[in-house]
Design an enzyme around this catalytic site. Structure first.
Site, mmCIF file in Angstrom:
data_model
loop_
_atom_site.group_PDB
_atom_site.id
_atom_site.type_symbol
_atom_site.label_atom_id
_atom_site.label_comp_id
_atom_site.label_asym_id
_atom_site.label_seq_id
_atom_site.Cartn_x
_atom_site.Cartn_y
_atom_site.Cartn_z
ATOM 1 N N GLU A 189 3.022 -5.932 7.237
ATOM 2 C CA GLU A 189 2.146 -4.913 7.836
ATOM 3 C C GLU A 189 2.326 -4.782 9.345
ATOM 4 O OE1 GLU A 189 1.246 -7.124 5.554
ATOM 5 O OE2 GLU A 189 -0.104 -6.212 4.089
ATOM 6 N N ALA A 198 0.849 -1.186 0.000
ATOM 7 C CA ALA A 198 0.000 0.000 0.000
ATOM 8 C C ALA A 198 0.886 1.237 0.000
ATOM 9 C CB ALA A 198 -0.874 -0.011 1.244
ATOM 10 N N GLU A 233 -0.541 -9.394 -1.816
ATOM 11 C CA GLU A 233 -1.982 -9.693 -1.891
ATOM 12 C C GLU A 233 -2.483 -9.598 -3.330
ATOM 13 O OE1 GLU A 233 -2.867 -6.761 1.191
ATOM 14 O OE2 GLU A 233 -3.614 -8.384 2.466
ATOM 15 N N GLY A 291 0.249 -5.214 0.283
ATOM 16 C CA GLY A 291 -0.747 -5.193 -0.789
ATOM 17 C C GLY A 291 -0.210 -5.739 -2.104
HETATM 18 N N1 CO8 Z 1 4.569 3.339 0.025
HETATM 19 C C1 CO8 Z 1 5.056 4.558 -0.286
HETATM 20 N N2 CO8 Z 1 6.354 4.813 -0.488
HETATM 21 C C2 CO8 Z 1 7.203 3.785 -0.351
HETATM 22 C C3 CO8 Z 1 6.775 2.484 -0.027
HETATM 23 C C4 CO8 Z 1 5.391 2.279 0.166
HETATM 24 N N3 CO8 Z 1 4.873 1.067 0.464
HETATM 25 N N4 CO8 Z 1 7.840 1.670 0.037
HETATM 26 C C5 CO8 Z 1 8.898 2.444 -0.223
HETATM 27 N N5 CO8 Z 1 8.525 3.712 -0.472
HETATM 28 C C6 CO8 Z 1 9.373 4.863 -0.802
HETATM 29 C C7 CO8 Z 1 10.342 5.200 0.306
HETATM 30 O O1 CO8 Z 1 9.702 6.043 1.256
HETATM 31 C C8 CO8 Z 1 11.416 5.926 -0.458
HETATM 32 O O2 CO8 Z 1 10.967 7.234 -0.772
HETATM 33 P P1 CO8 Z 1 11.953 8.494 -0.628
HETATM 34 O O3 CO8 Z 1 13.029 8.233 -1.641
HETATM 35 O O4 CO8 Z 1 11.064 9.640 -0.943
HETATM 36 O O5 CO8 Z 1 12.460 8.436 0.787
HETATM 37 C C9 CO8 Z 1 11.478 5.150 -1.775
HETATM 38 O O6 CO8 Z 1 10.213 4.518 -1.886
HETATM 39 C C10 CO8 Z 1 12.570 4.110 -1.823
HETATM 40 O O7 CO8 Z 1 12.431 3.265 -0.685
HETATM 41 P P2 CO8 Z 1 13.673 2.678 0.145
HETATM 42 O O8 CO8 Z 1 14.749 3.695 0.207
HETATM 43 O O9 CO8 Z 1 13.151 2.138 1.432
HETATM 44 O O10 CO8 Z 1 14.127 1.500 -0.844
HETATM 45 P P3 CO8 Z 1 14.937 0.188 -0.457
HETATM 46 O O11 CO8 Z 1 15.290 -0.434 -1.765
HETATM 47 O O12 CO8 Z 1 15.989 0.485 0.535
HETATM 48 O O13 CO8 Z 1 13.858 -0.767 0.302
HETATM 49 C C11 CO8 Z 1 11.709 -1.836 0.621
HETATM 50 C C12 CO8 Z 1 12.760 -1.295 -0.373
HETATM 51 C C13 CO8 Z 1 12.289 -3.050 1.366
HETATM 52 C C14 CO8 Z 1 10.519 -2.287 -0.225
HETATM 53 C C15 CO8 Z 1 11.332 -0.775 1.631
HETATM 54 O O14 CO8 Z 1 11.034 0.427 0.925
HETATM 55 C C16 CO8 Z 1 10.127 -1.093 2.467
HETATM 56 O O15 CO8 Z 1 10.230 -1.847 3.424
HETATM 57 N N6 CO8 Z 1 8.937 -0.532 2.126
HETATM 58 C C17 CO8 Z 1 7.730 -0.703 2.867
HETATM 59 C C18 CO8 Z 1 7.135 -2.065 2.611
HETATM 60 C C19 CO8 Z 1 5.881 -2.276 3.406
HETATM 61 O O16 CO8 Z 1 5.834 -2.125 4.620
HETATM 62 N N7 CO8 Z 1 4.785 -2.670 2.709
HETATM 63 C C20 CO8 Z 1 3.546 -2.971 3.350
HETATM 64 C C21 CO8 Z 1 2.675 -1.809 3.272
HETATM 65 S S1 CO8 Z 1 1.197 -2.035 4.199
HETATM 66 C C22 CO8 Z 1 0.146 -2.761 3.142
HETATM 67 O O17 CO8 Z 1 0.471 -3.075 2.039
HETATM 68 C C23 CO8 Z 1 -1.230 -2.937 3.672
HETATM 69 C C24 CO8 Z 1 -2.082 -3.651 2.639
HETATM 70 C C25 CO8 Z 1 -3.518 -3.330 2.893
HETATM 71 C C26 CO8 Z 1 -4.284 -3.302 1.611
HETATM 72 C C27 CO8 Z 1 -3.827 -2.221 0.666
HETATM 73 C C28 CO8 Z 1 -4.845 -1.109 0.537
HETATM 74 C C29 CO8 Z 1 -4.433 -0.027 -0.476
#
Ligand code: CO8
Length: 258
Positions: free
Chosen positions: A132, A65, A112, A109
């Site tokens: 999550e 998400a 999913e 997501g």
């Molecule tokens: N949403 C928005 N921005 C994101 C997300 C995200 N999920 N993931 C990464 N970004 C952004 C970062 O903030 C960063 O932005 P900025 O350059 O502006 O700081 C940019 O993308 C690059 O990210 P990283 O520097 O962290 O990149 P890495 O290669 O070091 O790491 C990862 C990649 C491992 C994917 C890491 O970014 C991460 O852990 N992201 C979050 C993953 C996460 O927690 N996902 C679960 C989200 S919750 C969810 O999906 C709930 C589902 C419910 C249904 C959905 C309804 C819509």
């Protein structure tokens, strides 16, 4: 819908939908998921398409998400805006076979969304997970249900409670993924699989998909009854007659798609 984040094209009966957000992690906002749904539905309504493939970037299928959008929500706004109901629930209703082609991250997501497809083909660098719990939530678009049915309770609980990522190799071993290919062979192999399905009789492929999907939703007895009814209904298709004739004449069938 954020249609500008979608690249879609068709090739030999395969409808490709690429998640193409400028942030290569493909954060799934409400507008993005609506655009994905619309692109997939457009191919589902196109009778020349026999297989749909969802893919992301080299870095991620989708990393979940859009957390920058999610942070603004509260309990009232997620229910009032139908945060999950809008878009997400329509993807499993697609009748055409749909494959998720996963390179890189498929988290939250994103995992999913991949599981809503009929099966997942992964590159060996793919990483799956439901992280999550680490950001103050739990899976909300089917993750707890589809992961349990896919890899069993123990592995699903482990993933949902630790938030740890699942490698492509483990994902294949546990049945989350149908096949894994090296990143060099991933695109070619995915294309071959999609083409093979697109070249099946389209009504037969849809009936087969419908029959397998019933196994997710009901008891064994009910599922077997439903399968039998769908099996009998294949006898009403010209393609059933063609398939039977082609076998006795030792030739390849030419599907009429009716
Ligand atoms: N949403 C928005 N921005 C994101 C997300 C995200 N999920 N993931 C990464 N970004 C952004 C970062 O903030 C960063 O932005 P900025 O350059 O502006 O700081 C940019 O993308 C690059 O990210 P990283 O520097 O962290 O990149 P890495 O290669 O070091 O790491 C990862 C990649 C491992 C994917 C890491 O970014 C991460 O852990 N992201 C979050 C993953 C996460 O927690 N996902 C679960 C989200 S919750 C969810 O999906 C709930 C589902 C419910 C249904 C959905 C309804 C819509």
């Amino acid at each position: 819908p954020k249609n500008e984040w979608i690249k879609s094209w068709s090739d030999n009966g395969v409808g490709w939908v690429q998640l193409n957000h400028e942030n290569k992690l493909n954060p799934l906002s409400a507008g993005f998921i609506l655009a994905i749904k619309e692109a997939a539905e457009k191919f589902d309504n196109d009778l020349s398409i026999g297989c749909i493939v969802l893919i992301g970037s080299d870095k991620a299928f989708a990393a979940g998400a859009d957390l920058k959008e999610m942070v603004k929500h509260n309990f009232a706004s997620v229910s009032e805006t139908k945060y999950i109901e809008n878009g997400w629930l329509d993807i499993p209703k697609i009748q055409t076979p749909i494959i998720a082609g996963v390179k890189g991250y498929a988290l939250g997501g994103g995992c999913e969304l991949a599981m809503m497809c009929d099966f997942i083909i992964a590159s060996d660098d793919a990483k799956f997970g439901q992280p999550e719990i680490n950001i103050g939530a739990i899976p909300g678009a089917g993750g707890t249900q589809r992961l349990s049915r896919s890899i069993g309770k123990s592995k699903a609980m482990y993933a949902v409670l630790t938030g740890d990522m699942i490698s492509a190799e483990e994902a294949e071993r546990s049945g989350l993924v149908a096949k894994v290919f090296s990143s060099e062979n991933f695109s070619t192999s995915l294309k071959e699989i999609a083409l093979k399905i697109a070249n099946q009789s389209k009504p037969l492929a849809k009936l087969a998909k419908q029959a397998v999907n019933v196994s997710y939703e009901t008891t064994l007895e009910e599922g077997i009854r439903s399968e039998r009814a769908l099996f009998y209904s294949t006898f009403a298709l010209d393609d059933h007659v063609e398939g039977m004739e082609a076998f006795s004449e030792k030739r390849k069938p030419t599907w009429k798609n009716k």
